[in-house]
Scaffold this motif. Structure first.
Motif: not given
Length: 304
Positions: A223-244
Motif C-alpha cells: 500500500r505504497i507508491h513507487g518512483v513511477v508515481s513521483i515521475e508522473a506527479m513531477l509532470r503534473a499528471i494525477p496518480v492513483i495507487c492502493n495507498i495507505d
C-alpha cells in the motif's frame, strides 16, 4: 567528505551523489553499467565484480553508502572498519521485506529505507533504527503537461488516457488494473489504457507525458507508491495507487483506491475531468517539495 555510493536502484545512488557534490562533498557511484541510466563513475560487472572493485576503491573514501543492504559481502568489508571506514546501508524494498542482505547490518552506522512501509521491518536488522529518505528523482528540465491545451480535447469527449508502467506485473497489480479499466469501459467510462513495459526509459517517459492519468501500485500486498508515481506527479499528471495514507504526509495528492474499487474511481474521475488540472498542480508541487535530490541529500547530510 569523500563518499562512495555502491549500486544504483532507481538511480538513487546517482542522484544522491550528484546532489552531495553540490553540497561540497566528493561523491561518486560504483555500479553495473545500465543503458537506461546515467553512467556511474566506476563500473564493474556482477556481484563479485562490484565487491572486488569496492575493495580496491574503498581506501580512497571516508564513507561507503551501500544501496541494497549489506549481506554476506560484509565478511570482506568488515576489516575496513578497523581502518575507520564508515558505512551506511540503504534498503529499497524486497531485500529488507524478505530479510536478505541483512546479515551484516551491524557494519552500517545508519540504515536508510526508501519507502515508509519498510520502517515496519526493523526486526530484520536487529531492531535498529530505520530512517526514511524519500526517493529522489531527476527534476531539472522536467516540465509539467499543458493542462490548458489538454482540457480542450477532454472536455470535448476525447478518451481519458491512462498509463500503467509495471516493472513486475504481479508486484504492481497489473491484472487488477486491466480488470478495472475493462469494467469501467463497460459501464460507460471514456478511457483508454497504455501499458508501458520493456522499453527504454526515454520512450517510457514520453508515453507517460502523453497520458492524463497514471495508475501505479495496485497490488493489495503493497500500500505504497513507487518512483513511477513521483515521475508522473513531477509532470503534473494525477496518480492513483492502493495507498495507505497514514504512511505519508497528509497533503500527499495521490488518489487512493483499492483494487476492488478502482473501476468505480475511474468512473468518478471520468465524470469530473475538470478536477485533473488542479490535482496535477498539487502533484507537481508535492513531488518537487518531497523528492528533489537536494531534499534527500540534505536529510542524509544530518548523519554525515
Amino acid at each position: 567528505m569523500r563518499i562512495l555510493h555502491v549500486n544504483n536502484q532507481a538511480s538513487v545512488g546517482y542522484l544522491l551523489s550528484r546532489a552531495q557534490r553540490e553540497l561540497g562533498h566528493v561523491s561518486d557511484l560504483l555500479a553495473q553499467p545500465n543503458p537506461y541510466q546515467r553512467a556511474p563513475d566506476h563500473t564493474a560487472e556482477g556481484v563479485k565484480g562490484i565487491f572486488l572493485k569496492l575493495m580496491a576503491l574503498a581506501p580512497g573514501y571516508d564513507l561507503i553508502h551501500v544501496h541494497g543492504g549489506i549481506g554476506i559481502s560484509g565478511v570482506g568489508m568488515a576489516p575496513l572498519k578497523v581502518l575507520r571506514k564508515r558505512f551506511f546501508a540503504h534498503y529499497h524494498g524486497s531485500e529488507l521485506r524478505s530479510d536478505i542482505q541483512t546479515s551484516f547490518h551491524m557494519l552500517a552506522e545508519r540504515i536508510f529505507v526508501s519507502t515508509p512501509d519498510l520502517l515496519a521491518f526493523s526486526g530484520h536488522v536487529g531492531g535498529r533504527e530505520l530512517i526514511h529518505i524519500p526517493n529522489p528523482v531527476f527534476v531539472e528540465g522536467v516540465e509539467p503537461v499543458d493542462w490548458e491545451a489538454r482540457m480542450a480535447g477532454l472536455e470535448g469527449g476525447a478518451p481519458l488516457r491512462i498509463v500503467h508502467l509495471p516493472s513486475v506485473r504481479e508486484v504492481k497489480g497489473t491484472d487488477f488494473v486491466l480488470k478495472a479499466v475493462e469494467e469501467a469501459r463497460e459501464r460507460g467510462a471514456r478511457v483508454e489504457l497504455d501499458i508501458v513495459e520493456n522499453v527504454p526509459v526515454a520512450d517510457a517517459m514520453k508515453r507517460l507525458e502523453a497520458s492524463d492519468l497514471c495508475i501505479d501500485w495496485m497490488s493489495p500486498d503493497y500500500r505504497i507508491h513507487g518512483v513511477v508515481s513521483i515521475e508522473a506527479m513531477l509532470r503534473a499528471i494525477p496518480v492513483i495507487c492502493n495507498i495507505d495514507r497514514t504512511l505519508y504526509p497528509e497533503e500527499i495528492p495521490i488518489i487512493s483506491a483499492p483494487p476492488g474499487g478502482l473501476a468505480e474511481k475511474l468512473l468518478e474521475i471520468d465524470r469530473m475531468r475538470e478536477e485533473l488540472p488542479r490535482r496535477g498542480k498539487l502533484s507537481r508541487e508535492y513531488a518537487i517539495r518531497m523528492h528533489h535530490p537536494m531534499k534527500a541529500a540534505r536529510m542524509i547530510e544530518e548523519y554525515l
